[in-house]
Design a protein around this motif. Structure first.
Motif, PDB file in Angstrom:
ATOM      1  N   LYS A   1      -8.424   8.338   3.708  1.00  0.00           N
ATOM      2  CA  LYS A   1      -8.833   7.100   3.425  1.00  0.00           C
ATOM      3  C   LYS A   1      -8.609   6.866   1.408  1.00  0.00           C
ATOM      4  CE  LYS A   1     -12.138   5.751   6.435  1.00  0.00           C
ATOM      5  NZ  LYS A   1     -13.547   5.071   6.400  1.00  0.00           N
TER       6      LYS A   1
ATOM      7  N   ASN B   1      -2.339   2.716   5.728  1.00  0.00           N
ATOM      8  CA  ASN B   1      -3.992   1.875   5.489  1.00  0.00           C
ATOM      9  C   ASN B   1      -4.359   2.762   7.323  1.00  0.00           C
ATOM     10  OD1 ASN B   1      -4.397   0.253   3.723  1.00  0.00           O
ATOM     11  ND2 ASN B   1      -3.084  -0.514   4.273  1.00  0.00           N
ATOM     12  N   TRP B   2      -5.099   1.939   8.210  1.00  0.00           N
ATOM     13  CA  TRP B   2      -5.720   2.818   9.225  1.00  0.00           C
ATOM     14  C   TRP B   2      -5.898   2.630  10.387  1.00  0.00           C
ATOM     15  CZ3 TRP B   2     -10.576   4.759   9.993  1.00  0.00           C
ATOM     16  CH2 TRP B   2     -11.048   4.783  11.716  1.00  0.00           C
TER      17      TRP B   2
ATOM     18  N   TRP C   1      -4.607   5.747   4.023  1.00  0.00           N
ATOM     19  CA  TRP C   1      -3.657   5.846   5.190  1.00  0.00           C
ATOM     20  C   TRP C   1      -5.282   6.579   5.354  1.00  0.00           C
ATOM     21  CZ3 TRP C   1      -3.124   9.929   7.822  1.00  0.00           C
ATOM     22  CH2 TRP C   1      -2.660  11.636   7.314  1.00  0.00           C
TER      23      TRP C   1
ATOM     24  N   ASP D   1      -6.122  -2.230   4.833  1.00  0.00           N
ATOM     25  CA  ASP D   1      -7.047  -1.644   4.837  1.00  0.00           C
ATOM     26  C   ASP D   1      -7.390   0.132   5.535  1.00  0.00           C
ATOM     27  OD1 ASP D   1      -9.954  -2.023   2.854  1.00  0.00           O
ATOM     28  OD2 ASP D   1     -10.350  -1.034   3.978  1.00  0.00           O
ATOM     29  N   GLU D   2      -7.632   0.902   4.323  1.00  0.00           N
ATOM     30  CA  GLU D   2      -7.873   2.075   5.552  1.00  0.00           C
ATOM     31  C   GLU D   2      -9.087   2.483   6.230  1.00  0.00           C
ATOM     32  OE1 GLU D   2     -10.418   2.539   0.935  1.00  0.00           O
ATOM     33  OE2 GLU D   2      -8.119   1.427   2.358  1.00  0.00           O
TER      34      GLU D   2
ATOM     35  N   THR E   1       1.046  -1.061   0.027  1.00  0.00           N
ATOM     36  CA  THR E   1       0.558   0.189  -0.398  1.00  0.00           C
ATOM     37  C   THR E   1       1.324   1.063   0.061  1.00  0.00           C
ATOM     38  OG1 THR E   1      -1.753  -1.520   1.926  1.00  0.00           O
ATOM     39  CG2 THR E   1      -1.759   1.048   1.723  1.00  0.00           C
TER      40      THR E   1
END
Length: 491
Positions: A309, A36-37, A313, A61-62, A17
């Motif tokens: 997002k 990401n998150w 990020w 995943d974001e 990512t």
């Protein structure tokens, strides 16, 4: 080996990512995940001479998802280094998430205490939670212990909401508080356990509970002594807005009072909101070797618009802040002194200068610290403040209404088109001091040496035109105005 493989897979996903990530809003001197998150800060601790901060993290995943523990460390609270992911879910004790918790140095063994999350019906958000520990001797690689879960289930008078352990040592005993919900009142509370070895825990009882006005669930509790008083910090869910107070979806605040370990009696005053910006939640604290109580929060808010997002990020943590308690039991927050290490070019804009209207300083930099002091005894204006100007229409406005004695942060033209203004009462009779930290997509305001703070994410898309100091409805004496360009620690 399975956990190590999960961590390796997560690291590879992060790297993938990161290679395609849009960096337009990436912060220059705040803690973020590589990609990401992220949300809550976890496990704030000083270990073998270094500061460690962990955080809730979804490396795939974001958006929020199965929680891992991300990890950074620093020697000075300013320059942070990413370390490998510390915890990955998927074991019997934490099948669907390693939720928030804390960290302690147990005689050289760095111990993480965290909530295991387990879905029984994910579609309808039906779950149960337990408490677990993981240990490390190098501060980098962690092993979950065979005794997990160390607390299998909540007390019988509790719902399934049972999370966010904060652990500390008092004399020879370990204590743990947890965010919880009572089954009868369906209201938030904090419950207490104790242990001699971090493995076997005895339930003591309820430390504090909502009186009905403090929401349906209390998350991320923290409990510590300051200047002979005890402070309970927590993040209530479900509080109703009250004028200028409690305007975010969820809150973060504190109670101050007296506590007796022998009886578990905490007698406290009223709940006080800790920060009055848009994006501040789940604050955690630790005591460092200088005797300072240092706090870091999540610099975002649930269900807020999060433009990053789209960039691969999402989420960041606040600057580290030193806490102090006033004689009237109010908590002050100010940036830790080490943040002066960020300063590069210094600009003295004006001192002892009377202004009417605006005074614009052309400045295109997007990493800034601005310190302004107004002498209100020699001011006839109705309001004063600082404006960050974009090249065309964008602006972030910080205004002090002298008559109403309110500090107002307006981000409506900085990426927050809805729910854009925050206000807080601030008594300021003789002087107003504003210390403002600007990062590419954040603003943190410390007014009158931390009497009030306001923390918000902003998302400007225009090039910056400058800093505007203003006075409306008369003249204002600017006692001092200095700003610094700040370094980007990630570059």
């Amino acid at each position: 080996m399975i956990t190590k493989n999960r961590i390796q897979q997560a690291e590879e996903a992060l790297q993938q990512t990161k290679e395609s990530m849009n960096e337009r809003f990436r912060l220059g001197y705040h803690i973020m995940a590589p990609a990401n998150w992220i949300n809550d800060p976890n496990g704030l601790v000083q270990y073998k001479g270094e500061y460690h901060v962990f955080y809730q993290h979804h490396p795939y995943d974001e958006n929020w998802g199965p929680m891992h523990w991300g990890h950074v460390k620093s020697k000075d609270l300013v320059h942070w280094e990413h370390l490998p992911i510390a915890l990955a879910p998927g074991d019997v004790c934490d099948s669907d998430g390693c939720f928030s918790g804390s960290a302690v140095d147990n005689d050289g063994e760095l111990t993480l205490i965290y909530t295991g999350h387990h879905y029984t019906d994910k579609k309808n958000d039906v779950f149960y939670q337990n408490q677990n520990i993981a240990v490390s001797t190098d501060g980098v690689t962690f092993e979950k212990v065979g005794e997990n879960p160390v607390i299998v289930a909540p007390p019988e008078d509790s719902t399934h909401h049972f999370r966010d352990p904060k652990v500390w040592k008092h004399e020879d005993t370990w204590y743990m508080i947890l965010g919880n919900q009572s089954i009868e009142e369906q209201s938030g509370r904090v419950i207490l356990y104790k242990s001699s070895d971090l493995r076997k825990w005895e339930y003591i009882g309820v430390l504090a509970q909502s009186d009905g006005s403090h929401g349906f669930m209390w998350e991320c509790p923290d409990f510590f002594e300051m200047d002979g008083k005890y402070v309970l910090m927590l993040s209530p869910q479900g509080m109703e807005a009250d004028g200028d107070n409690y305007n975010n979806l969820f809150q973060t605040g504190y109670f101050v009072g007296d506590y007796q370990y022998e009886t578990n009696l905490f007698q406290h005053g009223s709940f006080i909101e800790l920060d009055h910006g848009h994006d501040f939640y789940a604050v955690q604290t630790f005591l460092d070797d200088k005797g300072r109580r240092i706090a870091i929060g999540w610099m975002d808010m649930w269900e807020a618009d999060m433009p990053t997002k789209k960039d691969g990020w999402c989420g960041a943590l606040t600057l580290p802040r030193e806490l102090k308690l006033t004689s009237d039991n109010k908590v002050l927050m100010n940036p830790v002194e080490e943040l002066t290490l960020l300063r590069e070019l210094e600009h003295d804009v004006c001192a002892d200068k009377s202004i009417s209207g605006t005074h614009l300083v052309e400045e295109k930099g997007d990493l800034l610290e601005i310190n302004v002091e107004f002498d209100l005894n020699l001011t006839s204006a109705s309001s004063v403040g600082v404006k960050l100007r974009g090249a065309k229409e964008e602006e972030t406005i910080l205004t002090y209404d002298i008559k109403e004695q309110k500090l107002i942060l307006d981000c409506s033209k900085s990426g927050k088109k809805e729910d854009s203004v925050r206000r807080v009462s601030l008594q300021s009779d003789s002087k107003l001091s504003l210390q403002v930290f600007i990062d590419r997509s954040s603003i943190e305001v410390f007014a009158n040496e931390g009497q009030k703070t306001m923390t918000s994410r902003i998302y400007p898309t225009e090039e910056r035109a400058g800093i505007e100091i203003f006075a409306e409805g008369g003249e204002a004496l600017v006692a001092d105005c200095t700003y610094w360009n700040l370094k980007d620690i990630w570059k």
